[in-house]
Design a protein around this motif. Structure first.
Motif, short mmCIF file in Angstrom:
data_model
loop_
_atom_site.label_atom_id
_atom_site.label_comp_id
_atom_site.label_asym_id
_atom_site.label_seq_id
_atom_site.Cartn_x
_atom_site.Cartn_y
_atom_site.Cartn_z
N LEU A 134 16.44 -23.97 12.98
CA LEU A 134 16.04 -23.23 14.16
C LEU A 134 17.27 -22.83 14.97
N ARG A 135 17.06 -21.87 15.87
CA ARG A 135 18.11 -21.44 16.76
C ARG A 135 18.11 -22.33 17.99
N ALA A 136 19.30 -22.82 18.37
CA ALA A 136 19.39 -23.63 19.57
C ALA A 136 18.89 -22.82 20.77
N PRO A 137 18.26 -23.48 21.74
CA PRO A 137 17.72 -22.76 22.90
C PRO A 137 18.75 -21.91 23.64
N ASN A 138 20.02 -22.37 23.67
CA ASN A 138 21.03 -21.58 24.39
C ASN A 138 21.66 -20.50 23.52
N GLY A 139 21.23 -20.43 22.25
CA GLY A 139 21.71 -19.39 21.35
C GLY A 139 23.07 -19.64 20.75
#
Length: 490
Positions: A134-139
């Motif tokens: 998944l992509r980290a929440p902060n991108g």
């Protein structure tokens, strides 16, 4: 002993199995295995030394990298082949269990079915070990989650279910990519020896499974638990021994799975179907002659139906036939050894001295073997030893309760929390019990709930972790997080 029994026993390897080879103990010592129905010696098994244990762990360590990299499908196919082979030899495995452990043949056959199912279940799990991306929440990063085998595992199994306990541990370990050293109980090692031969026959590579039978468990396993090459310990047995193993495992911070003692309450409410409750009670109490951590240990019965339930249960248990498990028509075999039989008799005597009434059984029969009759006790005091301690025998003590709160109080009045059973027609009550009773497993209107597809394990001092079900393989997997820089750049 019949010719068929002698032929079977002569076909079972009795040596240690290390690095794909059957070999004698380094000291050449052996220990005897007895038929609990007669006390006769039926086999002499290699008695491993600490040096043999070290050799087994060295073999598992050497094989770990290759086995861990073996494609999951190949591991799955080997487990499926083992399932097919055990199923094909079901009669031999069942007879061997009866000879060394004592249970009637129909119960041994049921264990073969149950034990083999772990091989099939985890063969299906092996190819479905997943991770995540998944992509980290902060991108900033991508989060990759990888599951990897824990590594060499020491598996210590009990005597009461010699096939099922071996398959329940070996199957998920192999499915996950872990190599193993298994140490069976000295009272019933032969079934594990035969099962390991099956694994060898179907092509499990050398070093992946290693077998060390021994009469000196602590001397042999202690150095292994202290060895940094070992990464996992799985134990099924008493809480007392489990505590000491946990303390030893803490030195290496080993991954541990502990399936320990039980004191299962069997609750019968005043709205229960009494005939169904008695059927369930017989199943929950008499499986394995009561020598099971899942056996109903305390029968907590509403005061309004206690007399009728006790009478019906005594009628059913009193009609069961004791005898050698290989004989036709036998319902109840011997207990596994003399001191086990004596402990059961001691607990019954204590309860009777405290005011309990014997409705059936309650006395050691004459003759050879370590038999104890199915026993029902009514009016058992709450503080009787057989209410507080794990009985591990065919004894059903009945304690009355007044209402649901009282029943829950009695059910939770123990350091254990493995399994509980409850009979009621009230669905809302069943849901309340699921939330209020401190237990890892709960049977509602069912006396036997063990299933390879279900998570098996307890709370409180009944253990740590789960075996079976979709979570069973997780006990043999480590989770690695990989943080990957944003592939699109800043």
């Amino acid at each position: 002993m019949t010719d068929a029994e002698r032929t079977l026993l002569s076909s079972v390897p009795t040596q240690l199995y290390i690095a794909g080879q059957w070999r004698a103990a380094s000291s050449s010592a052996t220990f005897d295995v007895h038929d609990p129905a007669t006390g006769d010696v039926i086999a002499a098994v290699a008695d491993a030394t600490p040096e043999d244990g070290e050799a087994a762990l060295a073999a598992a360590h050497e094989a770990q990298d290759g086995w861990g990299r073996t494609p999951p499908r190949e591991r799955a196919e080997l487990l499926r082949a083992a399932f097919d082979a055990v199923t094909a030899r079901a009669d031999d495995v069942a007879l061997l269990m009866t000879l060394e452990m004592g249970k009637p043949l129909d119960q041994s056959r049921a264990e073969v079915t149950y034990g083999a199912e772990f091989l099939r279940w985890f063969s299906e799990q092996a190819a479905h070990i997943d991770g995540g991306y998944l992509r980290a929440p902060n991108g900033a990063n991508r989060i990759l989650v990888v599951k990897k085998p824990v590594g060499p595992s020491l598996l210590i199994t009990p005597w009461n279910f010699p096939l099922a306990m071996a398959t329940r541990k070996i199957a998920p370990a192999l499915a996950a990519g872990c190599t193993v050293v298994i140490k069976p109980a000295s009272l019933t090692p032969l079934t594990t020896h035969l099962f390991v031969k099956v694994l060898d026959d179907v092509g499990v590579p050398p070093g992946v499974v290693n077998l060390i039978s021994t009469s000196r468990s602590g001397d042999v396993t202690g150095p292994l638990i202290a060895d940094p090459r070992l990464r996992k310990l799985s134990f099924t047995g008493s809480t007392e021994v489990g505590r000491s193993l946990l303390a030893a495992a803490s030195e290496q911070v080993l991954r541990t799975s502990m399936e320990l003692g039980g004191n299962a309450p069997f609750l019968v409410f005043d709205d229960a179907d009494l005939e169904a409750a008695v059927d369930g009670a017989v199943a929950a109490k008499m499986r394995n002659m009561g020598e099971a951590c899942t056996a109903a240990n305390r029968f907590l019965v509403h005061a309004a139906v206690a007399d009728e339930f006790g009478r019906r249960l005594a009628d059913r248990l009193g009609a069961l036939r004791l005898g050698r498990g290989t004989e036709d028509g036998v319902d109840v075999g011997p207990l596994v050894e003399e001191k086990a039989r004596d402990k059961v008799d001691e607990l019954v005597t204590d309860a009777r001295d405290g005011g309990a009434q014997v409705l059936t059984g309650g006395a050691v029969p004459g003759g050879p073997g370590w038999f104890y009759p199915p026993t029902v006790l009514a009016g058992v005091p709450e503080d009787a030893r057989l209410v507080r301690e794990e009985i591990f025998g065919p004894v059903a003590p009945i304690v009355t309760f007044s209402d649901e709160d009282d029943a829950v109080r009695l059910a939770n009045a123990t350091e254990y929390g493995l399994v509980a059973y409850a009979y009621t027609r009230d669905v809302s009550r069943a849901l309340r019990l699921a939330e209020r009773i401190e237990t890892g497993m709960l049977g509602i209107n069912a006396g036997v709930i063990s299933d390879a597809a279900a998570p098996f394990g307890g709370v409180k001092q009944s253990g740590i972790g789960r075996e079976g079900g979709s979570v069973g393989i997780e006990e043999y997997l480590e989770t690695t997080y990989v943080g990957i820089a944003d592939p699109f750049g800043p």
